[in-house]
Design an enzyme around this catalytic site. Sequence first.
Site, short mmCIF file in Angstrom:
data_model
loop_
_atom_site.label_atom_id
_atom_site.label_comp_id
_atom_site.label_asym_id
_atom_site.label_seq_id
_atom_site.Cartn_x
_atom_site.Cartn_y
_atom_site.Cartn_z
N HIS A 1 73.31 31.82 -23.21
CA HIS A 1 73.87 31.26 -21.98
C HIS A 1 75.32 30.78 -22.54
O HIS A 1 75.38 29.92 -23.32
CB HIS A 1 72.89 30.36 -21.16
CG HIS A 1 73.33 29.84 -19.95
ND1 HIS A 1 72.95 30.85 -18.90
CD2 HIS A 1 74.03 28.89 -19.46
CE1 HIS A 1 73.18 30.20 -17.71
NE2 HIS A 1 74.11 29.11 -18.12
N ASP B 1 69.62 34.68 -23.72
CA ASP B 1 69.79 33.27 -22.72
C ASP B 1 68.73 32.50 -22.62
O ASP B 1 67.60 32.82 -22.18
CB ASP B 1 70.13 33.99 -21.29
CG ASP B 1 70.76 32.83 -20.29
OD1 ASP B 1 70.62 31.62 -20.42
OD2 ASP B 1 71.38 33.40 -19.59
#
Length: 232
Positions: A201, A170
């Site tokens: 993400h 992420d």
Amino acid sequence: MGEMKPVKTLSGDTEFPCYIAKPNGPAKAAIIVIQEIFGVNAGIKAKCDHWAKAGYLAIAPDLFWRVNADTDLDADVPEEFQTALDLMNKFDQDQGIRDIEATIHFARNSVNGGKVGCVGYCLGGRLAFMTAARTDINASVAYYGVGIDSLLRESHAIAHDMMLHIPTTDGFVPADAQAAMHEGLDDHPKITLYDYEGLDHGFAAEFGNRRDETAASLADSRTEEFFKAHLE
């Protein structure tokens, strides 16, 4: 399937818009879908519609209503992504939790005092964690919640079950933050964490370039089973 409707704030002196999708028959429970920084856009509405088809009353509060009316942005458009970041910086998260709490009250009344859960994405994932710690929500799910490592001191207040979906690459939640989340939450009796190796993400976004179909399907199936266990 759904439509925008007003919901009263906790103080009752004004209203804010929510996207509300209703099931065809009596609702099993209610699920609050907490937006990303892009507002109550097509993706968030689609998630509400999904939950309504599954038999839940689904509500997505427009949490940016105080700083920008009717926010509806596309993560794949750079200018709109920047607008979303600017709105996030103006957004009062504590006030946002109060609006979520007002939505919980509305939702619970709408299902005759039944159970209410929440699922949030990105900023909404962080807000889902805060909601779990600060309200009487019955079950909570966070997808790639940002900055949860800074909220770990509140984890003792989480009394109902929670699930976190964590993509390991992420770009907004670095490895040290992920490690802190595991260290602080792995032993929590009410919290389950799932890692998604090599995912970034936004992998469970309904539309656009960020979505990873395989990982999104896995995470969403886990979320569905979680809500079935804790809300029905």
